[in-house]
Design an enzyme around this catalytic site. Structure first.
Site, mmCIF file in Angstrom:
data_model
loop_
_atom_site.group_PDB
_atom_site.id
_atom_site.type_symbol
_atom_site.label_atom_id
_atom_site.label_comp_id
_atom_site.label_asym_id
_atom_site.label_seq_id
_atom_site.Cartn_x
_atom_site.Cartn_y
_atom_site.Cartn_z
ATOM 1 C CE LYS A 100 13.323 10.542 6.900
ATOM 2 N NZ LYS A 100 12.730 9.478 7.727
ATOM 3 C CG HIS A 103 9.219 8.174 6.146
ATOM 4 N ND1 HIS A 103 10.487 7.674 5.974
ATOM 5 C CD2 HIS A 103 8.887 8.779 4.962
ATOM 6 C CE1 HIS A 103 10.908 7.955 4.745
ATOM 7 N NE2 HIS A 103 9.962 8.620 4.112
ATOM 8 C CG HIS A 115 14.487 12.061 3.781
ATOM 9 N ND1 HIS A 115 14.934 10.784 4.056
ATOM 10 C CD2 HIS A 115 13.308 11.907 3.107
ATOM 11 C CE1 HIS A 115 14.080 9.907 3.558
ATOM 12 N NE2 HIS A 115 13.091 10.564 2.989
ATOM 13 C CD GLU A 127 5.195 8.454 9.526
ATOM 14 O OE1 GLU A 127 5.730 9.488 9.070
ATOM 15 O OE2 GLU A 127 5.841 7.537 10.068
ATOM 16 C CG PHE A 137 9.934 9.122 -4.375
ATOM 17 C CD1 PHE A 137 9.160 9.701 -3.382
ATOM 18 C CD2 PHE A 137 10.712 9.969 -5.170
ATOM 19 C CE1 PHE A 137 9.149 11.077 -3.183
ATOM 20 C CE2 PHE A 137 10.714 11.343 -4.983
ATOM 21 C CZ PHE A 137 9.931 11.896 -3.982
ATOM 22 C CB CYS A 144 12.994 7.183 1.489
ATOM 23 S SG CYS A 144 13.361 8.529 0.350
#
Length: 415
Positions: free
Chosen positions: A339, A306, A344, A317, A403, A166
């Site tokens: 998002k 994010h 996402h 975050e 990831f 991502c």
């Protein structure tokens, strides 16, 4: 070493909110969700039945019919977004051979042609090796978006694909920024593309318990920083920016949305899917982007987070932002997660969110975090809940985390 200034002069996107930037941006400002039931296959056997699909997209507006039959949708979305970004910048064609060699393309994708892989594997199972298409590999491989776009626009400068889950699009824009900054190129198309709403994509993320299963309320399912969240929502699409050297843009009278001033790349070295619990990797990425851009914590007014709508991401975050910004984190700094409306887009997320960050600076408007009703006590910042907000933004960050522990933060400044 002498460095050059880099500015955003064109934007193009295909998203669950619309098949161009104008429709997508209007949807964001209205606080509209692009999420709905999955229509491209029967999802009733899966834990999740909804996603952020692309609706009514016609690839033949950007490619000829033969090309559309030989490309995966993740490539088609990238060609469309790149074509729109060039047009938005007022460039129909780069025809001068010397300029073509200083015009590059870096487009990331977290997964590549998953839909093509599934279809071709099914053909193999049904009929053996002879049923596999000769176009299987070139349709599937992740780098083909950057390759196809370069052919379409005759960009013969730096050309490659970033693959960091991502964070892919954020890394692509960061690499493109430095290519121009250090004199390798003058113009770059950069961003990300993804098409992962397929049976294996949905099933894979369901299997690792990453997705929301709020099947009775798809549009309310993506709820970053809300304590009742239950996972992220898959989305498809592409976001590409045209960035160019400042004097090059000024010379041709280009409109400038924002200046790209820094990028921070770090690794967590911690876990394959979970972020480091102390937020160290994300903190260092934001700090590095600000340092390269010559920005202090008091210069930054907005962070496009994010913000995935997962407990791990949202809390860590928020912690990372507090670690970097200290008292400023709760004193004038606005954070939002788009998002909540787009879902996402995985490897494309950083591309569309760089566009949203640039437009936020240009228009002086922060898109909201929708579906924010029940604050998480561990997420205690100003998330611009449910309504857009007018704000003079001097500088902003766009965060992407992937990831594998990949972290990238992009820093933008008003010009």
């Amino acid at each position: 070493m002498m460095t050059r200034r880099v500015v955003v002069t064109g934007v193009g996107a295909v998203t669950p909110l619309g098949n161009d930037v104008e429709t997508t941006w209007q949807g964001l400002l209205e606080g509209r969700s692009g999420i709905g039931p999955i229509t491209t296959f029967d999802a009733s056997a899966f834990d999740t039945h909804f996603a952020g699909e692309i609706k009514g997209f016609n690839p033949e507006l950007f490619m000829d019919r033969k090309e559309t039959k030989r490309t995966d949708r993740f490539v088609q979305y990238a060609v469309a977004a790149s074509t729109m970004a060039l047009r938005d910048a007022g460039i129909e064609q780069v025809s001068d051979p010397a300029e073509q060699e200083r015009f590059g393309v870096i487009i990331g994708s977290g997964i590549g042609g998953l839909e093509t892989h599934e279809a071709q594997h099914n053909r193999y199972l049904a009929g053996g090796p002879g049923r596999i298409s000769p176009f299987y590999v070139p349709m599937m491989i992740s780098d083909m978006a950057a390759g196809y776009v370069s052919i379409h626009v005759q960009a013969k400068g730096p050309n490659f694909c970033t693959v960091s889950a991502c964070a892919s699009a954020g890394h692509a824009i960061g690499a493109a920024f430095r290519s121009i900054r250090y004199g390798e190129s003058d113009m770059m198309l950069a961003g990300g593309t993804e098409c992962s709403i397929t049976p294996m994509g949905l099933g894979g993320f369901n299997a690792c318990k990453a997705l929301s299963t709020r099947n009775d309320d798809p549009q309310g399912a993506s709820r970053p920083f809300d304590v009742t969240r239950d996972g992220f929502v898959l989305g498809d699409g592409s976001g590409v920016v045209l960035i160019e050297e400042y004097e090059h843009a000024v010379k041709r009278g280009a409109r400038i949305y924002a200046e790209v001033v820094g990028v921070g790349n770090t690794g967590d070295a911690y876990h394959i899917t979970a972020p480091a619990e102390d937020g160290n990797g994300a903190s260092r990425a934001m700090a590095a982007a600000m340092r390269e851009g010559g920005l202090s914590v008091d210069d930054v007014d907005y962070i496009n987070a994010h913000g995935t709508s997962t407990e791990h991401n949202d809390q860590i975050e928020s912690l990372a932002i507090r670690n970097v910004f200290g008292a400023r984190a709760k004193n004038g700094l606005v954070v939002s997660s788009t998002k909540s409306m787009t879902g996402h887009l995985l490897g494309a997320a950083g591309g569309v969110e760089a566009i949203f960050t640039s437009l936020s600076i240009y228009h002086g408007i922060v898109p909201p975090t929708i579906n924010y009703r029940n604050p998480d006590p561990k997420c205690d910042l100003d998330y611009c809940p449910n309504q857009k907000r007018s704000l003079t933004i001097r500088a902003a960050l766009s965060n992407s985390f992937g990831f594998g522990g990949h972290n990238v933060s992009l820093a933008f400044r008003k010009i």
